[in-house]
Enzyme design. Structure first.
Site, short mmCIF file in Angstrom:
data_model
loop_
_atom_site.label_atom_id
_atom_site.label_comp_id
_atom_site.label_asym_id
_atom_site.label_seq_id
_atom_site.Cartn_x
_atom_site.Cartn_y
_atom_site.Cartn_z
N ASP A 162 29.71 -47.48 -46.64
CA ASP A 162 29.16 -46.70 -47.75
C ASP A 162 29.59 -47.36 -49.05
O ASP A 162 30.49 -48.20 -49.07
CB ASP A 162 29.64 -45.24 -47.71
CG ASP A 162 29.04 -44.41 -48.84
OD1 ASP A 162 27.81 -44.36 -48.95
OD2 ASP A 162 29.81 -43.84 -49.64
N TYR A 182 25.68 -47.72 -56.18
CA TYR A 182 24.53 -48.57 -55.90
C TYR A 182 23.24 -47.97 -56.42
O TYR A 182 22.27 -48.67 -56.68
CB TYR A 182 24.37 -48.74 -54.38
CG TYR A 182 25.30 -49.73 -53.71
CD1 TYR A 182 26.47 -50.18 -54.32
CD2 TYR A 182 25.00 -50.21 -52.44
CE1 TYR A 182 27.31 -51.07 -53.69
CE2 TYR A 182 25.83 -51.12 -51.79
CZ TYR A 182 27.00 -51.54 -52.42
OH TYR A 182 27.83 -52.42 -51.78
N GLY A 183 23.21 -46.65 -56.55
CA GLY A 183 21.97 -45.93 -56.85
C GLY A 183 21.33 -46.24 -58.19
O GLY A 183 20.18 -45.87 -58.42
N CYS A 223 25.01 -44.53 -46.02
CA CYS A 223 24.67 -44.46 -47.44
C CYS A 223 23.15 -44.40 -47.55
O CYS A 223 22.47 -45.30 -47.04
CB CYS A 223 25.20 -45.70 -48.16
SG CYS A 223 24.59 -45.90 -49.85
N CYS A 253 22.35 -37.90 -50.40
CA CYS A 253 23.41 -38.88 -50.64
C CYS A 253 24.62 -38.42 -49.85
O CYS A 253 24.97 -37.23 -49.87
CB CYS A 253 23.74 -38.97 -52.13
SG CYS A 253 25.20 -39.99 -52.49
N THR A 254 25.28 -39.33 -49.15
CA THR A 254 26.39 -38.93 -48.28
C THR A 254 27.62 -38.46 -49.05
O THR A 254 28.51 -37.85 -48.47
CB THR A 254 26.78 -40.08 -47.33
OG1 THR A 254 27.05 -41.27 -48.09
CG2 THR A 254 25.67 -40.35 -46.33
N HIS A 255 27.67 -38.72 -50.35
CA HIS A 255 28.75 -38.18 -51.17
C HIS A 255 28.62 -36.66 -51.35
O HIS A 255 29.61 -35.95 -51.47
CB HIS A 255 28.76 -38.81 -52.57
CG HIS A 255 29.37 -40.18 -52.64
ND1 HIS A 255 28.75 -41.29 -52.15
CD2 HIS A 255 30.56 -40.59 -53.17
CE1 HIS A 255 29.52 -42.35 -52.37
NE2 HIS A 255 30.62 -41.95 -52.99
#
Length: 263
Positions: free
Chosen positions: A15, A47-48, A78, A189-191
């Site tokens: 990620d 990265y987004g 991610c 989003c994995t966050h």
């Protein structure tokens, strides 16, 4: 190399920072006997908001690092990296299972609740063709609305998972949507699963909040079984956490999010 040796190799998780820990956490429930190496590229996060080709290059570098460590399978945990690079990764590394993650839109639609479905994600994830194709599949059944959340990853990366700052941020991003009926929110989003508690406060208990962690974990298990790569050891697996940043806090933070002591 004997089959047993191959099967005991670690599974690589990647990620842009700490977000993929939400996917690893769910995977540990489903595949507790596997060994894992988690790599977070916090040095280059987020990265987004980066150009597509730059995201691809960073993702390939991260995957190569995990392969160099002997990983038998890779999880791109991610959404942004999956959208940008998963097809190219699978073409390049045909010999190894590579599992990506995408917004869990299907279960949100299948709930058939009154109101629109919001997808919270990074700007790049929402701009990618992979995402628009996913939305097209379900748009005929539901009203789907994208909510770009530039800045939210940075808030989570610094350790803010609840409180006034985060609450204000979420209310600002969701201001228009909160004036309408919301059936569900898909965390793209994995966050974002780590701020679920604060998000629920903002949108209310009636709104379902869904993420793709379980679907990704189950797809990984299916792929391992298909390739006969499941670790048959009865002992609990080990977890190694790496990060590109020199901030020692981030590795400790990952173990804390996993609710584990440092190995």
């Amino acid at each position: 190399m004997e089959l047993e040796d191959v099967n005991s190799r670690p599974i690589g998780f990647f990620d842009t920072g700490v977000g993929g820990i939400s996917v690893l956490k769910k995977t540990l429930e489903i595949l507790p006997n596997e060994n894992y190496i988690y790599f977070g590229d916090s040095k280059n996060a987020p990265y987004g908001v980066r150009p597509l080709e730059e995201v691809k290059k960073l993702t390939f570098n991260a995957i190569q690092l995990l392969l160099d460590k002997g990983c038998k399978a890779i999880v791109v945990a991610c959404n942004t990296a999956t959208s940008a690079a998963i097809e190219d990764l699978r073409k390049e590394y045909k010999h190894i299972p590579i599992i990506g993650i995408e917004p869990a839109l299907k279960p949100a639609v299948e709930m058939r609740k009154k109101g629109k479905i919001l997808i919270m994600a990074t700007p790049l994830t929402l701009a990618e063709k992979k995402f628009s194709n996913l939305v097209k599949v379900y748009a005929k059944d539901s009203v789907i609305e994208s909510v770009p959340c530039a800045g939210l990853v940075e808030i989570i990366e610094k350790g803010t998972l609840e409180g006034k700052e985060l609450n204000r941020f979420l209310k600002q991003k969701l201001a228009k949507s909160l004036k309408t009926d919301i059936a569900a929110i898909v965390l793209g989003c994995t966050h974002y699963p780590f701020i679920r508690k604060e998000l629920q406060k903002v949108v209310g208990k009636a709104v379902s909040i869904i993420d793709g962690s379980e679907g990704t974990a189950r797809e990984l298990k299916r792929k391992l079984e298909e390739k006969e790569l499941v670790n048959t050891s009865l002992s609990k697996g080990k977890i190694e956490i790496l990060n590109s940043s020199e901030e020692e806090f981030l590795v400790r933070y990952c173990y804390k999010l996993l609710e584990l002591k440092e190995h």
